[in-house]
Design a protein around this motif. Structure first.
Motif, short mmCIF file in Angstrom:
data_model
loop_
_atom_site.label_atom_id
_atom_site.label_comp_id
_atom_site.label_asym_id
_atom_site.label_seq_id
_atom_site.Cartn_x
_atom_site.Cartn_y
_atom_site.Cartn_z
N LYS A 194 0.82 -1.20 0.00
CA LYS A 194 0.00 0.00 0.00
C LYS A 194 0.85 1.25 0.00
CE LYS A 194 -4.16 -1.86 2.19
NZ LYS A 194 -5.09 -1.73 3.35
N GLY A 195 0.41 2.25 -0.77
CA GLY A 195 1.03 3.56 -0.78
C GLY A 195 0.24 4.53 0.09
N LEU A 196 0.40 5.82 -0.19
CA LEU A 196 -0.25 6.86 0.62
C LEU A 196 -1.70 7.12 0.20
CD1 LEU A 196 2.72 9.39 0.80
CD2 LEU A 196 1.85 7.98 2.67
N ASN A 197 -2.10 6.60 -0.95
CA ASN A 197 -3.47 6.74 -1.42
C ASN A 197 -3.89 8.21 -1.62
OD1 ASN A 197 -5.96 5.77 -2.30
ND2 ASN A 197 -6.83 5.69 -0.25
N LEU A 198 -2.94 9.02 -2.10
CA LEU A 198 -3.23 10.42 -2.40
C LEU A 198 -3.53 10.62 -3.88
CD1 LEU A 198 -0.47 12.07 -0.18
CD2 LEU A 198 -2.92 11.90 0.31
N VAL A 199 -3.19 9.64 -4.70
CA VAL A 199 -3.51 9.62 -6.13
C VAL A 199 -4.08 8.24 -6.44
CG1 VAL A 199 -2.62 9.79 -8.49
CG2 VAL A 199 -1.68 11.26 -6.70
N SER A 200 -5.23 8.20 -7.09
CA SER A 200 -5.86 6.91 -7.40
C SER A 200 -5.09 6.18 -8.49
CB SER A 200 -7.30 7.12 -7.85
OG SER A 200 -8.07 7.65 -6.80
N GLY A 201 -4.82 4.90 -8.25
CA GLY A 201 -4.10 4.09 -9.23
C GLY A 201 -3.02 3.27 -8.56
N CYS A 202 -2.17 2.66 -9.38
CA CYS A 202 -1.13 1.79 -8.84
C CYS A 202 0.18 2.02 -9.59
CB CYS A 202 -1.55 0.33 -8.94
SG CYS A 202 -1.73 -0.25 -10.64
N VAL A 203 1.23 1.41 -9.08
CA VAL A 203 2.57 1.53 -9.67
C VAL A 203 2.97 0.17 -10.21
CG1 VAL A 203 4.99 2.07 -9.22
CG2 VAL A 203 3.19 3.42 -8.14
N ARG A 204 3.29 0.10 -11.51
CA ARG A 204 3.62 -1.16 -12.16
C ARG A 204 4.90 -1.02 -12.98
NH1 ARG A 204 -2.49 -1.93 -14.45
NH2 ARG A 204 -3.41 -2.82 -12.55
N LYS A 205 5.49 -2.14 -13.30
CA LYS A 205 6.67 -2.15 -14.15
C LYS A 205 6.29 -1.63 -15.54
CE LYS A 205 10.69 -5.02 -15.20
NZ LYS A 205 11.31 -6.35 -15.00
N ILE A 206 7.16 -0.83 -16.12
CA ILE A 206 6.91 -0.29 -17.46
C ILE A 206 6.88 -1.44 -18.46
CG2 ILE A 206 7.71 1.29 -19.25
CD1 ILE A 206 9.29 2.77 -17.05
N GLU A 207 5.80 -1.56 -19.20
CA GLU A 207 5.64 -2.64 -20.18
C GLU A 207 6.16 -2.17 -21.53
OE1 GLU A 207 1.61 -3.97 -20.15
OE2 GLU A 207 1.68 -4.60 -18.05
N THR A 208 7.46 -2.25 -21.69
CA THR A 208 8.12 -1.76 -22.90
C THR A 208 9.11 -2.78 -23.41
OG1 THR A 208 9.45 0.06 -23.80
CG2 THR A 208 9.90 -0.58 -21.53
N SER A 209 9.39 -2.70 -24.70
CA SER A 209 10.41 -3.57 -25.28
C SER A 209 11.80 -2.96 -25.13
CB SER A 209 10.11 -3.80 -26.77
OG SER A 209 10.10 -2.56 -27.48
N LEU A 210 11.86 -1.72 -24.67
CA LEU A 210 13.13 -1.03 -24.49
C LEU A 210 13.78 -1.45 -23.17
CD1 LEU A 210 12.12 2.55 -25.71
CD2 LEU A 210 13.12 0.66 -27.02
N LYS A 211 15.06 -1.19 -23.07
CA LYS A 211 15.83 -1.60 -21.90
C LYS A 211 15.37 -0.89 -20.64
CE LYS A 211 20.62 -1.76 -20.21
NZ LYS A 211 22.04 -1.42 -20.51
N LEU A 212 15.27 -1.64 -19.55
CA LEU A 212 14.96 -1.08 -18.23
C LEU A 212 16.18 -1.23 -17.33
CD1 LEU A 212 11.31 -2.37 -17.67
CD2 LEU A 212 12.03 -0.06 -18.25
N PRO A 213 16.42 -0.29 -16.45
CA PRO A 213 15.61 0.89 -16.19
C PRO A 213 15.69 1.94 -17.30
CG PRO A 213 17.60 0.95 -14.86
CD PRO A 213 17.58 -0.39 -15.50
N HIS A 214 14.66 2.75 -17.33
CA HIS A 214 14.62 3.91 -18.22
C HIS A 214 15.52 4.98 -17.60
CE1 HIS A 214 11.94 7.60 -19.44
NE2 HIS A 214 13.03 7.54 -20.18
#
Length: 202
Positions: free
Chosen positions: A97-117
């Motif tokens: 759980k986060g602070l719940n100050l912004v609705s939504g979630c945090v997920r890994k970037i779904e990209t074919s490019l190298k991570l981290p960005h």
């Protein structure tokens, strides 16, 4: 004279943020004292590392409730991991759980490019915000991340970037602002963003 409190909870790059604010002539106070957060004109929540570790430290220091209360009264700016902590929950390592100050979630970037960005990337602005006053579309800022916020409400997204897919670069919900990039490492553009934030509660 008022000040901006920079939250010290053991996971932030405090020096670079403080140096940028000092350069702009904006008074700061690095603190983990709830009273100093309550007295501040504004709050910056920095952060580097993994979401669960940072969330645990916020709760362990008793700052979670202080931040959620203060968010109703003054501007708060989350930077990098600090922005991610503003969301309801994160999926890095484990669901947390986060602070719940912004609705939504945090997920890994779904990209074919190298991570981290890592590096400079340009911004587009789907919704207007005072945080980006005077910033031109296509301006470049500096990113370092593998995870990103996914906002439930498109109106909360005030900046995006492209990294093989569209990535949320900044959010706003009332007094709460978040930048996935590092304004303190983003040259004149970043300084203008911090200057804008410093003027929100004047």
């Amino acid at each position: 004279m008022g000040y901006t409190a920079i939250v010290d909870y053991g996971v932030g790059n405090l020096k670079s943020v403080t140096n940028a604010m000092d350069y702009l002539g904006l008074n700061t106070c690095i603190t983990n004292d709830p009273k100093e957060l309550e007295l501040a004109d504004a709050i910056i929540l920095p952060g580097v590392g993994a979401f669960p570790d940072a969330a645990d430290k916020l709760r362990g220091t008793g700052l979670e409730q202080v931040l959620t209360t203060q968010a109703e009264q003054k501007p708060i700016l989350g930077i990098c991991l600090g922005m991610q902590l503003l969301f309801e929950q994160g999926e890095e390592v484990r669901e947390c759980k986060g602070l719940n100050l912004v609705s939504g979630c945090v997920r890994k970037i779904e990209t074919s490019l190298k991570l981290p960005h890592i590096g400079w990337n340009s911004l587009s602005f789907p919704n207007p915000s005072p945080l980006f006053a005077g910033i031109e579309e296509g301006s470049y800022v500096y990113f370092v991340h593998s995870f990103c916020g996914v906002a439930s409400d498109p109106a909360a997204v005030i900046a995006q970037t492209d990294y093989g897919v569209s990535v949320v670069a900044a959010v706003q919900n009332g007094n709460v602002y978040g930048c996935q990039f590092h304004p303190e490492k983003s040259g004149e553009v970043g300084l203008q963003i911090l200057r804008n934030f410093g003027g929100l509660n004047v």
